[in-house]
Design a protein around this motif. Structure first.
Motif, PDB file in Angstrom:
ATOM      1  N   ALA B 164      11.909 -21.018  61.445  1.00 23.46           N
ATOM      2  CA  ALA B 164      13.229 -20.656  62.075  1.00 23.46           C
ATOM      3  C   ALA B 164      14.431 -20.280  60.981  1.00 23.46           C
ATOM      4  CB  ALA B 164      13.730 -21.854  63.207  1.00 23.46           C
ATOM      5  N   GLU B 165      14.065 -20.618  59.764  1.00 18.87           N
ATOM      6  CA  GLU B 165      15.288 -20.474  58.721  1.00 18.87           C
ATOM      7  C   GLU B 165      15.225 -18.977  58.276  1.00 18.87           C
ATOM      8  OE1 GLU B 165      17.503 -22.383  57.731  1.00 18.87           O
ATOM      9  OE2 GLU B 165      16.488 -24.406  58.388  1.00 18.87           O
ATOM     10  N   LEU B 187      15.581 -31.362  70.718  1.00 19.73           N
ATOM     11  CA  LEU B 187      16.787 -32.397  70.325  1.00 19.73           C
ATOM     12  C   LEU B 187      16.322 -32.681  68.646  1.00 19.73           C
ATOM     13  CD1 LEU B 187      17.763 -34.943  72.864  1.00 19.73           C
ATOM     14  CD2 LEU B 187      18.936 -32.571  72.251  1.00 19.73           C
ATOM     15  N   PRO B 190      16.058 -28.780  66.432  1.00 16.83           N
ATOM     16  CA  PRO B 190      17.060 -27.832  67.195  1.00 16.83           C
ATOM     17  C   PRO B 190      17.325 -26.575  66.545  1.00 16.83           C
ATOM     18  CG  PRO B 190      18.232 -29.430  65.868  1.00 16.83           C
ATOM     19  CD  PRO B 190      16.711 -29.896  65.853  1.00 16.83           C
ATOM     20  N   VAL B 191      16.933 -26.350  65.361  1.00 12.70           N
ATOM     21  CA  VAL B 191      17.078 -25.045  64.641  1.00 12.70           C
ATOM     22  C   VAL B 191      16.193 -23.865  65.027  1.00 12.70           C
ATOM     23  CG1 VAL B 191      17.236 -23.705  62.634  1.00 12.70           C
ATOM     24  CG2 VAL B 191      17.919 -26.028  62.568  1.00 12.70           C
ATOM     25  N   ARG B 194      17.185 -23.335  69.019  1.00 17.67           N
ATOM     26  CA  ARG B 194      18.558 -22.557  68.854  1.00 17.67           C
ATOM     27  C   ARG B 194      18.285 -21.154  68.583  1.00 17.67           C
ATOM     28  NH1 ARG B 194      21.900 -26.075  66.713  1.00 17.67           N
ATOM     29  NH2 ARG B 194      21.220 -25.345  64.783  1.00 17.67           N
ATOM     30  N   ASP B 223      20.975 -28.033  76.172  1.00 18.57           N
ATOM     31  CA  ASP B 223      21.991 -28.562  75.191  1.00 18.57           C
ATOM     32  C   ASP B 223      21.960 -28.020  73.899  1.00 18.57           C
ATOM     33  OD1 ASP B 223      22.847 -30.903  76.969  1.00 18.57           O
ATOM     34  OD2 ASP B 223      21.226 -32.233  76.191  1.00 18.57           O
ATOM     35  N   VAL B 224      20.680 -27.535  73.277  1.00 11.45           N
ATOM     36  CA  VAL B 224      20.760 -26.978  71.924  1.00 11.45           C
ATOM     37  C   VAL B 224      21.004 -25.443  72.284  1.00 11.45           C
ATOM     38  CG1 VAL B 224      19.738 -28.603  70.786  1.00 11.45           C
ATOM     39  CG2 VAL B 224      18.053 -26.893  71.741  1.00 11.45           C
ATOM     40  N   PRO B 226      21.914 -22.787  75.397  1.00  8.41           N
ATOM     41  CA  PRO B 226      22.304 -22.609  76.853  1.00  8.41           C
ATOM     42  C   PRO B 226      21.821 -21.336  77.186  1.00  8.41           C
ATOM     43  CG  PRO B 226      24.144 -23.254  75.373  1.00  8.41           C
ATOM     44  CD  PRO B 226      23.046 -22.772  74.289  1.00  8.41           C
TER      45      PRO B 226
END
Lengths: 109, 259
Positions: B164-165, B187, B190-191, B194, B223-224, B226
């Motif tokens: 994800a990075e 949660l 999250p990265v 998201r 939550d992380v 939408p």
């Protein structure tokens, strides 16, 4: 990740003795400061950066709310406004992954 | 007070104490013991991002759209791709850039279905990396005839954290998430959740046998992230594969009957 820091610092040092390196890491980045410090010791051993200190500066996750305009700091990776609870927020800081500065031995003029 | 000045190499630095002379201690190692702070302000992912931009440009010039497909190991990326290659055959020429730490098992399987596959084994010269970065993808792109492709799926190394990075030059990011992974992972990781534009919630055929509560998972996901689109699927039975393929066609820019 840590190798990227070593490479960038070595390039910027251009032969000068490096004493301390400060990196700025956002709260939302998946970086563990202790692991980074450990990796720093391992990767710099036997190089011109050996013995230098790595300082991790933590940048809090701050969001700005589109609904109420407040800027609030998040502890949790949930992007909501801490003031009004709206989810329409813009990230102001928290994704940094940057070498801020390095302290090098002063050059003789 | 500090005094900023600029070096010929562009670095700016400040003397912290230019008026203090250090006349004590052992100075044999160097003639001055003063320390100078050099501002660097360089993004650590700058080099990756430069290569990602070059990848993006090459893909764009060849008319190829690119999706970065991420998940933990065993979530079902390869099974979903197998279905996808078959479903889109005749509509769209799909290519796969396959990232695996070792082996060509997945690459061989996908290539046997007729899709051009470029394999990047991250253990061969890249230090066993747990993700694909832009440089590795660049080396993989060199082994594909891009002009023959419409859409390239980069099947990232199975891992919920590092992929994800790294921007690899993709147009969109997709994630496969298996219901066997539990409800709380958005949660905890999250990265990646998201970063995803679409999340394929896979293995829904197993729901009757699990305690997985979809509403809780979707709540955590919202939550992380939408905005992510959610597709309920089973790569094993084929459920949801049409919807996933429609999303791929949308990324490619092909008009679909479903809109």
């Amino acid at each position: 990740m840590c190798q990227a820091i070593v490479d960038t610092v070595t390039a910027h040092a251009s032969g000068r003795q490096v004493r301390r390196v400060t990196v700025r890491i956002g709260h939302l980045r998946q970086v563990v400061p202790d692991s980074l410090s450990f990796a720093w010791e391992v990767l710099t051993e036997g190089t011109e950066l050996a013995g230098s200190e790595l300082v991790v500066e933590h940048v809090p996750a701050v969001v700005e709310c589109a609904a109420c305009g407040e800027r609030t700091t998040l502890d949790w990776p949930v992007l909501v406004c801490a003031a009004c609870g709206a989810v329409d927020v813009r990230l102001v800081s928290g994704e940094e992954f940057q070498i801020a500065s390095m302290d090098v031995a002063e050059e003789v003029p | 007070m500090g005094r900023f000045h600029r070096h010929t190499d562009g670095t700016v630095h400040e003397h912290e104490h230019p008026d203090v002379r250090h006349d004590v201690g052992d100075h044999t190692g160097y003639r001055e013991s003063g320390t100078v702070r050099v501002e660097v302000l360089e993004n650590l992912l700058a080099e990756n991002d430069r290569v990602a931009a070059a990848n993006r440009l090459d893909l764009e010039r060849a008319g190829v759209r690119c999706v970065n497909l991420m998940s933990s190991p065993g979530a079902g990326k390869t099974t979903l791709l197998r279905r996808t290659i078959t479903a889109l055959s005749g509509t769209l020429q799909l290519g796969v850039l396959e990232g695996d730490i070792a082996t060509s098992l997945d690459a061989d399987e996908l290539a046997s279905l007729g899709a051009p596959v470029s394999l990047v084994n991250t253990s061969a010269g890249f230090g066993g990396e747990c993700h694909l970065d832009a440089v590795m993808v660049r080396s993989g792109l060199g082994r594909l005839a891009l002009s023959d492709l419409d859409l390239l799926v980069v099947e990232n190394v199975g891992n919920l954290v590092c992929p994800a990075e790294f921007d690899v030059g993709e147009d969109a990011r997709a994630m496969v998430y298996a219901v066997t992974e539990g409800e709380e992972k958005p949660l905890k990781y999250p990265v990646m959740f998201r970063a995803a534009d679409v999340i394929v919630v896979n293995k829904v055929d197993l729901l009757p046998h699990l305690d997985f509560r979809m509403d809780r998972f979707l709540g955590h996901l919202r939550d992380v992230n939408p905005h992510a689109r959610v597709i309920h699927a089973s790569a094993r039975t084929g459920e949801g594969v049409d919807e996933w393929c429609a999303w791929l066609l949308h990324v490619h820019g092909t008009p679909t009957q479903r809109g």
